[in-house]
Every structure is written in C-alpha cells, then in structure tokens.
Design a protein around this motif. Structure first.
Motif, PDB file in Angstrom:
ATOM      1  N   GLY A 269     -14.911  -1.788  -5.956  1.00 39.28           N
ATOM      2  CA  GLY A 269     -15.546  -0.972  -4.936  1.00 39.28           C
ATOM      3  C   GLY A 269     -15.134  -1.279  -3.513  1.00 39.28           C
ATOM      4  O   GLY A 269     -15.712  -0.724  -2.572  1.00 39.28           O
ATOM      5  N   GLU A 270     -14.148  -2.130  -3.306  1.00 38.18           N
ATOM      6  CA  GLU A 270     -13.714  -2.451  -1.952  1.00 38.18           C
ATOM      7  C   GLU A 270     -12.880  -1.310  -1.370  1.00 38.18           C
ATOM      8  O   GLU A 270     -12.268  -0.531  -2.092  1.00 38.18           O
ATOM      9  CB  GLU A 270     -12.902  -3.745  -1.955  1.00 38.18           C
ATOM     10  CG  GLU A 270     -13.716  -4.973  -2.336  1.00 38.18           C
ATOM     11  CD  GLU A 270     -12.918  -6.248  -2.158  1.00 38.18           C
ATOM     12  OE1 GLU A 270     -11.815  -6.163  -1.569  1.00 38.18           O
ATOM     13  OE2 GLU A 270     -13.381  -7.314  -2.598  1.00 38.18           O
ATOM     14  N   ASN A 271     -12.853  -1.244  -0.042  1.00 32.91           N
ATOM     15  CA  ASN A 271     -12.134  -0.193   0.665  1.00 32.91           C
ATOM     16  C   ASN A 271     -10.625  -0.405   0.528  1.00 32.91           C
ATOM     17  O   ASN A 271     -10.117  -1.483   0.845  1.00 32.91           O
ATOM     18  CB  ASN A 271     -12.526  -0.193   2.144  1.00 32.91           C
ATOM     19  CG  ASN A 271     -11.957   0.995   2.894  1.00 32.91           C
ATOM     20  OD1 ASN A 271     -11.196   1.795   2.367  1.00 32.91           O
ATOM     21  ND2 ASN A 271     -12.344   1.125   4.145  1.00 32.91           N
ATOM     22  N   PRO A 272      -9.870   0.610   0.063  1.00 33.07           N
ATOM     23  CA  PRO A 272      -8.409   0.432  -0.067  1.00 33.07           C
ATOM     24  C   PRO A 272      -7.716   0.116   1.252  1.00 33.07           C
ATOM     25  O   PRO A 272      -6.680  -0.562   1.265  1.00 33.07           O
ATOM     26  CB  PRO A 272      -7.939   1.776  -0.635  1.00 33.07           C
ATOM     27  CG  PRO A 272      -9.153   2.365  -1.289  1.00 33.07           C
ATOM     28  CD  PRO A 272     -10.317   1.894  -0.470  1.00 33.07           C
ATOM     29  N   LEU A 273      -8.262   0.598   2.389  1.00 34.80           N
ATOM     30  CA  LEU A 273      -7.643   0.318   3.681  1.00 34.80           C
ATOM     31  C   LEU A 273      -7.710  -1.158   4.061  1.00 34.80           C
ATOM     32  O   LEU A 273      -7.031  -1.589   4.990  1.00 34.80           O
ATOM     33  CB  LEU A 273      -8.308   1.162   4.771  1.00 34.80           C
ATOM     34  CG  LEU A 273      -8.034   2.671   4.711  1.00 34.80           C
ATOM     35  CD1 LEU A 273      -8.779   3.387   5.821  1.00 34.80           C
ATOM     36  CD2 LEU A 273      -6.542   2.957   4.806  1.00 34.80           C
ATOM     37  N   LYS A 274      -8.508  -1.921   3.342  1.00 37.90           N
ATOM     38  CA  LYS A 274      -8.543  -3.363   3.579  1.00 37.90           C
ATOM     39  C   LYS A 274      -7.212  -3.998   3.219  1.00 37.90           C
ATOM     40  O   LYS A 274      -6.795  -4.986   3.834  1.00 37.90           O
ATOM     41  CB  LYS A 274      -9.672  -3.990   2.758  1.00 37.90           C
ATOM     42  CG  LYS A 274      -9.752  -5.514   2.861  1.00 37.90           C
ATOM     43  CD  LYS A 274     -10.857  -6.063   1.981  1.00 37.90           C
ATOM     44  CE  LYS A 274     -10.894  -7.589   2.035  1.00 37.90           C
ATOM     45  NZ  LYS A 274     -11.966  -8.145   1.160  1.00 37.90           N
TER      46      LYS A 274
END
Length: 286
Positions: A21-26
């Motif tokens: 569920g982490e943001n891909p832009l990270k």
C-alpha cells in the motif's frame, strides 16, 4: 525493484513496498528535484567546485538556484543558472533553457537531474552541454536510497563578451573528455562499494577516490580553471576559418545567360528536332 516490493511478486510476497500500500512515487519520485531528494547535499557540492579555493566564482558569476518562479523571469537574472527541477518538468525546462541560451549566450548553466524520464530531455540537453557525467548512488552526495544515478551537465558560455576569454565549445576536447572519464569511473567505482572488479581506476586513483566529494571537487575546479584560460572565439575559430578562404575573385553578375537561357535554348532545339522528325515521316526533305 527489491525496495518497492515488485521483485517479491514472483515469490508470492505481497507484504512489502507497493504491494503493501505504499505510494509508488516514493520509489520513483518524478515530482522531486535533486536538491529536495538529497536534502541540500547536491547544491552544497556544486557550490564547492563552482568557486575556487579563494572563494572566487567561475567568471565572477555566482550560482543561483532557480525556483519554478524564476524559470519565467530569466531575463532579470544575471547570475549563473543552477537547474535542479523535477524530472516531470524537464520538457518545459528545456524549452525555457533554449530561449535563455539564445538571448543570454554569455551565461553558464549547471544541470543536476535524476536519471528519470530521460526521453524528454537528455538527448536535447546533451547537444548543448560541454560536460556531462553521472554521479552513481552510494556516496554522501547521492546515497543508495536514491536508486537512480544523478545526471550532471555543465553548459559553458560560447559568446565573446567584454573582458571574457571563455570557451566557444569545450565538448570534444581533452579539457572536457579527461575529467569526464575520471569522474564517471570514479563515481562508478565508489558506487560498487570500492571493488576492484570491472573498474578502470589504478591504485593511485583509487586512493584519491576514497573521498569522492573532495576528489570530484578538485577535478571540476581544475576544469573550470582551464576553461577560464581558453582563447577568445575571434582568435581560435574565426581567423583560421577566414584564412582558408580561397583568394579567387567573385564571379561578375551578367544580365544575359544563366540557367534560364540555357533551358530556353534546350527547349528550342528540342522543338526543331521534333519538326524535322515529322517532316521526314511525311516524306519531306530534311
């Protein structure tokens, strides 16, 4: 891929990175520039080699870090340009840079951009860049958490202005090629964990690259010092070109003849031949 969790999909691991569920832009921050990602480390490193050991800026033009607000008012800025935009904005930046390059050819530029979305900018910017190299991950300038290398490009002025003996085009000369070769090999060697395998550095250079920030600073300072001493464009480019011009006089303009007249004569002769052919077919004498 390992940090983002994509690598674990083949093993059925859906509990890490993007799959958790982490943001891909990270992991692919297209909206962040190099200075923001490095928390100011890249800007500090560039400013160290832009000025010499006495604190004198290259061509007496201190660097100005351009904010998005400055991009559209470049005509009001007299300092050298330091570009560190997000990769997603590079298409607009290249267009603005080309306009600024035409209107202010005496201003140098430094670009520091993460190697992302390169199809929008790297080829176009490489045509103007005199110096281009990559800072691989794994050092105090660009850490392992950045994942992708940092592309650094330097654009020198190419116009002769008052009291300036700068380069017309440094790209392709030994002044630029030798530093670029060592910078590329040095940062790659540091990024590999200082392993001997597959590197191009001998033992002496490896010892110098134990501190990549200081070594790269010294190389780039030497490059800028040599660029200051290059002859003006009038002496190193224009006169050799003019000396090779043939002394033959220019042809005199004529009022008659030319391609048009030759074409008309050719058409007239063709018409005569056709008439003669028709007469011979009708049995008339030639």
């Amino acid at each position: 891929m390992k940090s983002s969790g994509v690598d674990g999909l083949s093993r059925g691991d859906n509990s890490e990175g993007i799959m958790a569920g982490e943001n891909p832009l990270k992991y692919i921050p297209l909206n962040e520039g190099a200075n923001q990602r490095s928390q100011g480390a890249v800007e500090r490193w560039v400013r160290e080699w832009w000025s010499d050991d006495r604190g004198r800026a290259f061509l007496k033009k201190p660097l100005k870090l351009l904010d998005p607000e400055d991009w559209f008012s470049l005509h009001e800025i007299e300092e050298a340009r330091l570009w560190m935009p997000p990769p997603a904005a590079m298409e607009t930046v290249i267009s603005l840079f080309n306009e600024d390059r035409l209107t202010r050819p005496d201003i140098p530029h430094v670009f520091c951009v993460p190697r992302l979305m390169t199809n929008l900018w790297r080829k176009a910017l490489s045509k103007d860049a005199d110096v281009s190299f990559q800072v691989d991950v794994g050092n105090d300038i660009w850490s392992y958490s950045q994942f992708e290398p940092l592309v650094v490009m330097i654009v020198f002025p190419f116009a002769h202005v008052d009291r300036y003996n700068g380069p017309w085009m440094v790209r392709g000369t030994d002044i630029a090629d030798d530093p670029v070769k060592e910078l590329s090999s040095g940062f790659k060697w540091v990024g590999k964990g200082r392993k001997r395998k597959f590197d191009d550095l001998d033992g002496e250079l490896q010892a110098l690259w134990e501190s990549p920030e200081m070594r790269s600073r010294d190389i780039l300072r030497k490059l800028l010092h040599q660029a200051r001493k290059l002859p003006p464009v009038q002496k190193c480019l224009v006169w050799p070109v003019l000396s090779r011009v043939s002394p033959r006089p220019l042809p005199q303009a004529t009022t008659r003849g030319g391609r048009g007249s030759r074409k008309r004569k050719s058409n007239q002769s063709t018409a005569v031949q056709k008439r003669k052919k028709r007469r011979s077919c009708n049995g008339d004498t030639l």
